[in-house]
Scaffold this motif. Structure first.
Motif, PDB file in Angstrom:
ATOM      1  N   ALA A  51      30.885  -1.226  -5.987  1.00 45.32           N
ATOM      2  CA  ALA A  51      31.719  -0.150  -5.435  1.00 45.32           C
ATOM      3  C   ALA A  51      31.616   1.095  -6.298  1.00 45.32           C
ATOM      4  O   ALA A  51      31.505   2.228  -5.795  1.00 45.32           O
ATOM      5  N   TYR A  52      31.639   0.907  -7.603  1.00 44.41           N
ATOM      6  CA  TYR A  52      31.520   2.026  -8.543  1.00 44.41           C
ATOM      7  C   TYR A  52      30.178   2.739  -8.381  1.00 44.41           C
ATOM      8  O   TYR A  52      30.114   3.975  -8.275  1.00 44.41           O
ATOM      9  N   MET A  53      29.093   1.965  -8.334  1.00 41.50           N
ATOM     10  CA  MET A  53      27.748   2.544  -8.222  1.00 41.50           C
ATOM     11  C   MET A  53      27.592   3.340  -6.925  1.00 41.50           C
ATOM     12  O   MET A  53      27.084   4.467  -6.929  1.00 41.50           O
ATOM     13  N   LEU A  54      28.035   2.751  -5.817  1.00 37.69           N
ATOM     14  CA  LEU A  54      27.852   3.402  -4.517  1.00 37.69           C
ATOM     15  C   LEU A  54      28.785   4.592  -4.338  1.00 37.69           C
ATOM     16  O   LEU A  54      28.395   5.618  -3.759  1.00 37.69           O
ATOM     17  N   ALA A  55      30.014   4.479  -4.808  1.00 39.33           N
ATOM     18  CA  ALA A  55      30.955   5.600  -4.691  1.00 39.33           C
ATOM     19  C   ALA A  55      30.463   6.803  -5.479  1.00 39.33           C
ATOM     20  O   ALA A  55      30.624   7.957  -5.055  1.00 39.33           O
ATOM     21  N   ARG A  56      29.838   6.557  -6.634  1.00 44.26           N
ATOM     22  CA  ARG A  56      29.291   7.657  -7.429  1.00 44.26           C
ATOM     23  C   ARG A  56      28.135   8.353  -6.711  1.00 44.26           C
ATOM     24  O   ARG A  56      27.816   9.497  -7.018  1.00 44.26           O
ATOM     25  N   GLU A  57      27.514   7.642  -5.780  1.00 48.65           N
ATOM     26  CA  GLU A  57      26.431   8.233  -4.993  1.00 48.65           C
ATOM     27  C   GLU A  57      26.947   8.920  -3.731  1.00 48.65           C
ATOM     28  O   GLU A  57      26.162   9.332  -2.880  1.00 48.65           O
ATOM     29  N   GLY A  58      28.268   8.998  -3.597  1.00 48.56           N
ATOM     30  CA  GLY A  58      28.853   9.672  -2.452  1.00 48.56           C
ATOM     31  C   GLY A  58      29.043   8.804  -1.222  1.00 48.56           C
ATOM     32  O   GLY A  58      29.395   9.302  -0.145  1.00 48.56           O
ATOM     33  N   HIS A 185      35.858  -7.478 -23.528  1.00 49.51           N
ATOM     34  CA  HIS A 185      37.015  -7.942 -22.762  1.00 49.51           C
ATOM     35  C   HIS A 185      36.784  -7.500 -21.317  1.00 49.51           C
ATOM     36  O   HIS A 185      36.904  -6.322 -20.990  1.00 49.51           O
ATOM     37  N   PRO A 186      36.451  -8.436 -20.416  1.00 52.89           N
ATOM     38  CA  PRO A 186      36.034  -8.032 -19.066  1.00 52.89           C
ATOM     39  C   PRO A 186      37.130  -7.373 -18.243  1.00 52.89           C
ATOM     40  O   PRO A 186      36.842  -6.474 -17.436  1.00 52.89           O
ATOM     41  N   VAL A 187      38.375  -7.789 -18.412  1.00 53.65           N
ATOM     42  CA  VAL A 187      39.454  -7.215 -17.598  1.00 53.65           C
ATOM     43  C   VAL A 187      39.748  -5.777 -18.024  1.00 53.65           C
ATOM     44  O   VAL A 187      39.938  -4.894 -17.182  1.00 53.65           O
ATOM     45  N   LYS A 188      39.765  -5.531 -19.337  1.00 50.58           N
ATOM     46  CA  LYS A 188      39.968  -4.156 -19.810  1.00 50.58           C
ATOM     47  C   LYS A 188      38.838  -3.250 -19.316  1.00 50.58           C
ATOM     48  O   LYS A 188      39.076  -2.105 -18.928  1.00 50.58           O
ATOM     49  N   PHE A 189      37.627  -3.751 -19.335  1.00 51.98           N
ATOM     50  CA  PHE A 189      36.480  -2.973 -18.861  1.00 51.98           C
ATOM     51  C   PHE A 189      36.621  -2.661 -17.375  1.00 51.98           C
ATOM     52  O   PHE A 189      36.494  -1.506 -16.947  1.00 51.98           O
ATOM     53  N   LEU A 190      36.929  -3.673 -16.580  1.00 51.25           N
ATOM     54  CA  LEU A 190      36.928  -3.493 -15.132  1.00 51.25           C
ATOM     55  C   LEU A 190      38.159  -2.749 -14.626  1.00 51.25           C
ATOM     56  O   LEU A 190      38.110  -2.110 -13.574  1.00 51.25           O
ATOM     57  N   GLU A 191      39.255  -2.788 -15.364  1.00 52.35           N
ATOM     58  CA  GLU A 191      40.410  -1.980 -14.948  1.00 52.35           C
ATOM     59  C   GLU A 191      40.038  -0.500 -14.966  1.00 52.35           C
ATOM     60  O   GLU A 191      40.407   0.259 -14.056  1.00 52.35           O
ATOM     61  N   ALA A 192      39.285  -0.095 -15.973  1.00 51.88           N
ATOM     62  CA  ALA A 192      38.851   1.296 -16.038  1.00 51.88           C
ATOM     63  C   ALA A 192      37.880   1.621 -14.905  1.00 51.88           C
ATOM     64  O   ALA A 192      37.911   2.718 -14.334  1.00 51.88           O
ATOM     65  N   ILE A 193      37.025   0.672 -14.553  1.00 50.63           N
ATOM     66  CA  ILE A 193      36.061   0.891 -13.472  1.00 50.63           C
ATOM     67  C   ILE A 193      36.778   1.011 -12.134  1.00 50.63           C
ATOM     68  O   ILE A 193      36.405   1.832 -11.278  1.00 50.63           O
ATOM     69  N   VAL A 194      37.815   0.199 -11.913  1.00 49.89           N
ATOM     70  CA  VAL A 194      38.599   0.282 -10.671  1.00 49.89           C
ATOM     71  C   VAL A 194      39.185   1.686 -10.507  1.00 49.89           C
ATOM     72  O   VAL A 194      39.171   2.263  -9.408  1.00 49.89           O
ATOM     73  N   LYS A 195      39.677   2.257 -11.593  1.00 47.52           N
ATOM     74  CA  LYS A 195      40.222   3.620 -11.529  1.00 47.52           C
ATOM     75  C   LYS A 195      39.135   4.630 -11.147  1.00 47.52           C
ATOM     76  O   LYS A 195      39.399   5.565 -10.392  1.00 47.52           O
ATOM     77  N   GLU A 196      37.928   4.429 -11.658  1.00 43.18           N
ATOM     78  CA  GLU A 196      36.828   5.326 -11.325  1.00 43.18           C
ATOM     79  C   GLU A 196      36.416   5.187  -9.858  1.00 43.18           C
ATOM     80  O   GLU A 196      36.033   6.170  -9.219  1.00 43.18           O
ATOM     81  N   VAL A 197      36.483   3.962  -9.329  1.00 44.99           N
ATOM     82  CA  VAL A 197      36.185   3.753  -7.906  1.00 44.99           C
ATOM     83  C   VAL A 197      37.154   4.562  -7.051  1.00 44.99           C
ATOM     84  O   VAL A 197      36.760   5.256  -6.103  1.00 44.99           O
ATOM     85  N   GLU A 198      38.434   4.502  -7.407  1.00 49.01           N
ATOM     86  CA  GLU A 198      39.446   5.264  -6.652  1.00 49.01           C
ATOM     87  C   GLU A 198      39.212   6.773  -6.783  1.00 49.01           C
ATOM     88  O   GLU A 198      39.331   7.510  -5.804  1.00 49.01           O
ATOM     89  N   LYS A 199      38.885   7.220  -7.983  1.00 47.52           N
ATOM     90  CA  LYS A 199      38.645   8.652  -8.189  1.00 47.52           C
ATOM     91  C   LYS A 199      37.490   9.154  -7.316  1.00 47.52           C
ATOM     92  O   LYS A 199      37.487  10.309  -6.873  1.00 47.52           O
ATOM     93  N   SER A 200      36.517   8.269  -7.071  1.00 46.85           N
ATOM     94  CA  SER A 200      35.350   8.649  -6.269  1.00 46.85           C
ATOM     95  C   SER A 200      35.567   8.431  -4.773  1.00 46.85           C
ATOM     96  O   SER A 200      34.621   8.567  -3.994  1.00 46.85           O
TER      97      SER A 200
END
Length: 514
Positions: A51-58, A185-200
C-alpha cells in the motif's frame, strides 16, 4: 491467599512482545461499495508495504484487513532483517541453478537496503540495529552442511565467514557468519508506514473480511463478508495463505508450520548477533532492548500445524533450554507463529493464476517474512506499474521451471494430506465434557458424536463441530494458543470457532450445548 506467580515459569496467556506496541489508530469496517486502482487484502507487513509503495506512486489504494492490522504473522515474528535464511543457498543452487540462487540473495539484500532507506526517509524510531547473522552446528553432520553452504556462498558471491569460534555458552563444531544484517521492532516500523499510507491518500478498513474475487474485462471485484464490493484494476492477496484458491491450488503447494518464541530476562548476558542452530531441535536467538535493558528473544520447536499433541510443551522445551544456558530471571512473553513453505523454497509472488492478470499474490515466506515482505511489495508494485523487475520469473507463482524433486514433494504432501484427513476423523483419546477445567478445550464425545468443547474462564461451555470448513478435515485442540487447528492445510480457528488463519474462510459450526 493468592500465590505470586513464579516469574521463571511460562506466562498464563500467549501474547507477542511486539504486540504490546499496537497500531494506535483503529480503522472502520467497509460500509459501502467503493472503487480503487488496487485493492490489497491483508494488513500485515506485505500488505502495508505494498500500500505504501503504490500510494507513493499516486495509485488509489484500498487496504482490507479481516481483523486488526498486524494480527497475523507479522506481529508474531522474531523480526530478523537478514538474507541468511537458514541453510538454503546450497539447496537453491540444486533446485534452481546458480543464477536464480544469486537472484534470491540479491532480492533480500535490496529489501534490507530499502527497509533502511524508508527508516531514514521518515526518521522512524523502530530499534533498527545492525547485527551479524550466525548459523551454528554442534554435530558432524551440521558441520558438513555449513561447509557445503559456505561453498554455495562462494559460488554466488556472498561474503561469509566460516569459523570455529562463537559467543555461545555451549560447544559448536562450526559457525557460518553473514555480516551486517539487522533486526528491528516490526510494529513500531509499520505504525509509521501506516501513517504514510494515509498521508498519500490510501484508505484502510479493518474488520472487513474478503470472501472472494471475480475477474472481468473491466478488472477485479473483491467481495466482502459485509456484503460490500470493491471494484479495482488489481487485487493483491497478502493474507498469508491465499484466501481465494479456486484455481491456484495453493493448499497443495504450501506446507504450514508453527514455531514458538519466548521473550526472556536472563541472568547471563545475551551476546550480540542473531543466532540460528541448524541441528535438531534447533533454536533461534536475538536480543531486543526494553528500558535500556537487554532481553532475549528465543525461538524454535517448529512442527507442522496441527500435528502436536501438547503445544505448551514446546514453550516449556525452549524455557528449559534458556534456563540451562543463560538462567532465567523472568519469562516476559510467549507466543507462536505460523508460516508457509513452498516445496522449492522460493516464495510465490506475482500473478496468482494463469489467465487472471489482475489477481496477484504474495505467500510462502518460509519463516523469513521481513525481507521477503519488502521484496514482494517492490515486485508487486512493479508488476502493477508495468515496470521491469529481474526477480519476476524467480518468484512467479505460475513458474514452470520447478525440478522433478519439487513435483515429488507436492505429490508427497498431497498423500500426507489424504492420510491426515483419514486420521483426523478416526476416534482419538477423548475427554468427558465434565472433565474440562476453565480455560481448557478438547475433543469430547457427546451422545456418541465427536465434538469440540471449550470451557471459558467463567465456566461457560462452547461446543463446535470439529470439521474444518476448508476441506472437511478434523481439527484438533491447541492448548498453547487455545485454538482449533487443522492438520491438513493449516487452517486455525479461535476457541469458539472463528477463523484465525486460512485457507478456511468460514467459521466452525457452533453446536447447541444442551
Amino acid at each position: 491467599m493468592n500465590q505470586k506467580r513464579d516469574e521463571k515459569n511460562l506466562p498464563d496467556h500467549s501474547a507477542s512482545y511486539w504486540r504490546k506496541d499496537k497500531i494506535s489508530k483503529i480503522f472502520p469496517p467497509l460500509k459501502e461499495n467503493i472503487k480503487a486502482d488496487t485493492t490489497i487484502i491483508g494488513g500485515g507487513m506485505t500488505g502495508i508495504l505494498a500500500a505504501y509503495m503504490l500510494a507513493r506512486e499516486g495509485k488509489n489504494v484500498v487496504l482490507l484487513e479481516g481483523s486488526s492490522l498486524l494480527d497475523g504473522t507479522t506481529g508474531f515474528t522474531t523480526a530478523k532483517v537478514t538474507a541468511q535464511h537458514d541453510v538454503m543457498y546450497s539447496q537453491l543452487i540444486e533446485m534452481h541453478g546458480e543464477e536464480q540462487a544469486g537472484f534470491y540473495y540479491d532480492a533480500q539484500v535490496e529489501a534490507m537496503d530499502e527497509i533502511r532507506a524508508i527508516i531514514d526517509r521518515h526518521e522512524i524510531d523502530c530499534d533498527f540495529k545492525y547485527q551479524d547473522a550466525i548459523l551454528h552446528a554442534g554435530t558432524g553432520q551440521g558441520k558438513r552442511m555449513l561447509k557445503k553452504e559456505k561453498h554455495a556462498y562462494d559460488m554466488i558471491g556472498i561474503k561469509g565467514e566460516l569459523t570455529d569460534q562463537t559467543s555461545l555458552p555451549f560447544h559448536t563444531e562450526k559457525a557460518l557468519i553473514m555480516k551486517d544484517q539487522a533486526h528491528f521492532h516490526p510494529v513500531k516500523f509499520l505504525e509509521a508506514i501506516v501513517k504514510e499510507v494515509e498521508k498519500s491518500g490510501g484508505r484502510i478498513y479493518e474488520n472487513t473480511t474478503a470472501l472472494s474475487t471475480e475477474s472481468s474485462d473491466e478488472g477485479m471485484t473483491v467481495k466482502t463478508k459485509g456484503g460490500y464490493d470493491v471494484q479495482c484494476r488489481h487485487a493483491i492477496m497478502a493474507t498469508h495463505f491465499p484466501f481465494d484458491d479456486k484455481k491456484g491450488f495453493y493448499f497443495s503447494r504450501l506446507h504450514p508450520n508453527r514455531s514458538y518464541t519466548l521473550a526472556v530476562k536472563t541472568e547471563k548476558n545475551i551476546p550480540d548477533g542473531m543466532y540460528l542452530g541448524i541441528d535438531q531441535p534447533s533454536f533461534s536467538m536475538r536480543h531486543a532492548e526494553m528500558g535500556g535493558e537487554k532481553i532475549a528473544i528465543f525461538g524454535g520447536e517448529g512442527h507442522k500445524t496441527g500435528k502436536s499433541i501438547d503445544t505448551l510443551q514446546h514453550f516449556e522445551n525452549i524455557r528449559r533450554f534458556v534456563d540451562n544456558y543463560y538462567g532465567i530471571k523472568e519469562v516476559l512473553h510467549r507466543w507462536s507463529a505460523q508460516d508457509l513453505t513452498p516445496p522449492d523454497e522460493v516464495p510465490y509472488i506475482g500473478q496468482a493464476v494463469t489467465g487472471q492478470p489482475g489477481l496477484l499474490v504474495a505467500t510462502g515466506y518460509k519463516k523469513w517474512g521481513m525481507t521477503n515482505s519488502m521484496a514482494a511489495a517492490t515486485l508487486l508494485r512493479d508488476l502493477i506499474l508495468g515496470k521491469e523487475n529481474r526477480y519476476k520469473e524467480l518468484f512467479a507463482p505460475t513458474r514452470t521451471h520447478l525440478k522433478k524433486e519439487t513435483g515429488k514433494a507436492i505429490l508427497k504432501e498431497l498423500a500426507d494430506d489424504g492420510a491426515q484427513m483419514m486420521k483426523s476423523h478416526l476416534k482419538r483419546r477423548e475427554k468427558h465434557v465434565d472433565e474440562l477445567k476453565n480455560g481448557e478445550g478438547a475433543i469430547v464425545s457427546i451422545k456418541g458424536k465427536r465434538t469440540g468443547a471449550y470451557r471459558d474462564e467463567q465456566g461457560e461451555l462452547h461446543l463446535i463441530d470439529p470439521t474444518c470448513t476448508h476441506m472437511n478435515c478434523g481439527v484438533d485442540w491447541n492448548n498453547g494458543e487455545k485454538s482449533w487447528d487443522c492438520p491438513c492445510h493449516g487452517s486455525r480457528f479461535s476457541c469458539t470457532g472463528e477463523v484465525i488463519e486460512g485457507p478456511a474462510v468460514e467459521p466452525l459450526k457452533k453446536l447447541n450445548n444442551q
